[in-house]
Scaffold this active site. Structure first.
Site, PDB file in Angstrom:
ATOM      1  N   GLU A  85       0.853  -1.320  -0.141  1.00  0.00           N
ATOM      2  CA  GLU A  85      -0.052   0.025  -0.039  1.00  0.00           C
ATOM      3  C   GLU A  85       0.927   1.318  -0.014  1.00  0.00           C
ATOM      4  OE1 GLU A  85      -3.413   1.927   3.009  1.00  0.00           O
ATOM      5  OE2 GLU A  85      -3.201  -0.216   2.826  1.00  0.00           O
ATOM      6  N   ASP A 120       0.235   5.245   0.635  1.00  0.00           N
ATOM      7  CA  ASP A 120      -0.871   6.356   0.979  1.00  0.00           C
ATOM      8  C   ASP A 120      -0.787   7.699   1.100  1.00  0.00           C
ATOM      9  OD1 ASP A 120      -2.255   3.953   1.895  1.00  0.00           O
ATOM     10  OD2 ASP A 120      -1.730   4.026   4.178  1.00  0.00           O
ATOM     11  N   GLU A 132      -3.254  10.490   3.016  1.00  0.00           N
ATOM     12  CA  GLU A 132      -4.428  10.528   3.802  1.00  0.00           C
ATOM     13  C   GLU A 132      -4.401  12.100   4.025  1.00  0.00           C
ATOM     14  OE1 GLU A 132      -5.969   6.580   5.849  1.00  0.00           O
ATOM     15  OE2 GLU A 132      -3.925   7.267   6.807  1.00  0.00           O
TER      16      GLU A 132
END
Length: 293
Positions: free
Chosen positions: A103, A105, A107
């Site tokens: 993953e 990311d 955010e």
């Protein structure tokens, strides 16, 4: 007709290497994505040119790409939740399937009106993350659309904001650090309530009188990303693979890119796992001591 949106001149050299962002009319959310949850709170509008996600007290919403990708560069323009966005998180990330997933990311942690968003980044490999770096931005990300990009190849991962690199995560497999390079990943985004931790560690709660909260997306571009095919190969291994994409697969930051990265990390970084000795009393992760991560 495509519109060429080049970053400012201070990253012109980077642009020549990784290519200017191309906002083409061919980009269509109906074609490239599907809204996967939210019971109507995620909407594709303007004949597929715009996608919005909304959050209210009952539910957030989210979407995912129809394709999976293994390496390349992906761009998305996002306008974040305006006003009092405390407690909300807008997540934009790549993720593979399975219990031992990879993953990458972005955010975006909301805040009270007038206080800056925090950009929370992380990299997972084989289901393990704990590689957080957090940043403020040098502009208001709610006033207009800005381009958030992920460059991912076998050498490193670079996260960009409007063409400026904010984070580089290098492949350190040689010293035993897992690196995401074998599993294809899908693009996801979601808007959800995380007021138990998102703003000041959960001290500031979501003000539901401000709902619905809405984030907007446009000008997705994966022309320079490698689409994963069910046969186990990708669009980058075909004979018609474009030259820009081929460059990106071995791309490294040049001196100008390194300077811009250092500028961001000196002036806008607010947390770096690689300096958190209290969190890692037995010693910092190996990639932190081998080189700046």
């Amino acid at each position: 007709m495509a519109t060429i949106l080049c970053p400012p001149n201070y990253v012109l050299l980077i642009s020549l290497m990784v290519g200017c962002f191309v906002a083409a009319s061919a980009s269509n959310f109906y074609q490239d994505f599907q809204v996967t949850w939210g019971d109507g709170r995620g909407k594709i509008l303007n004949n597929g040119e715009l996608l919005t996600l909304s959050l209210d007290k009952a539910s957030g919403s989210g979407f995912q790409s129809k394709n999976e990708y293994l390496f390349g560069k992906i761009d998305m323009q996002i306008k974040l939740v305006p006003g009092n966005s405390a407690g909300t998180v807008t997540a934009y990330y790549l993720r593979s399937e399975g219990s031992s997933w990879d993953e990458i990311d972005f955010e975006f942690l909301g805040n009270l009106s007038g206080d800056p968003y925090i950009v929370h980044t992380n990299v997972f490999s084989q289901g393990k993350g704990n590689k957080e770096q957090q940043f403020y931005l040098w502009f208001d990300p709610t006033a207009d659309f800005h381009t958030y990009s992920i460059l991912w190849n076998a050498q490193h991962i670079v996260l960009y904001v409007d063409g400026t690199p904010i984070r580089e995560f290098k492949n350190s497999e040689s010293i035993g650090v897992p690196y995401p390079k074998n599993l294809p990943m899908r693009i996801y985004s979601s808007l959800w309530n995380a007021d138990d931790w998102a703003t000041r560690g959960g001290l500031v709660k979501t003000d539901w009188t401000q709902a619905p909260f809405t984030a907007s997306y446009r000008n997705f571009n994966a022309d320079n990303a490698c689409v994963w095919w069910s046969s186990g190969s990708t669009s980058c291994t075909s004979s018609n693979s474009n030259s820009t994409r081929s460059v990106l697969l071995s791309e490294e930051l040049d001196s100008t890119g390194q300077e811009r990265l250092q500028w961001v990390q000196k002036n806008y970084m607010v947390y770096n796992y690689c300096t958190d000795t209290k969190r890692f009393p037995q010693g910092l992760p190996p990639e932190c001591t081998a080189s700046k991560s």
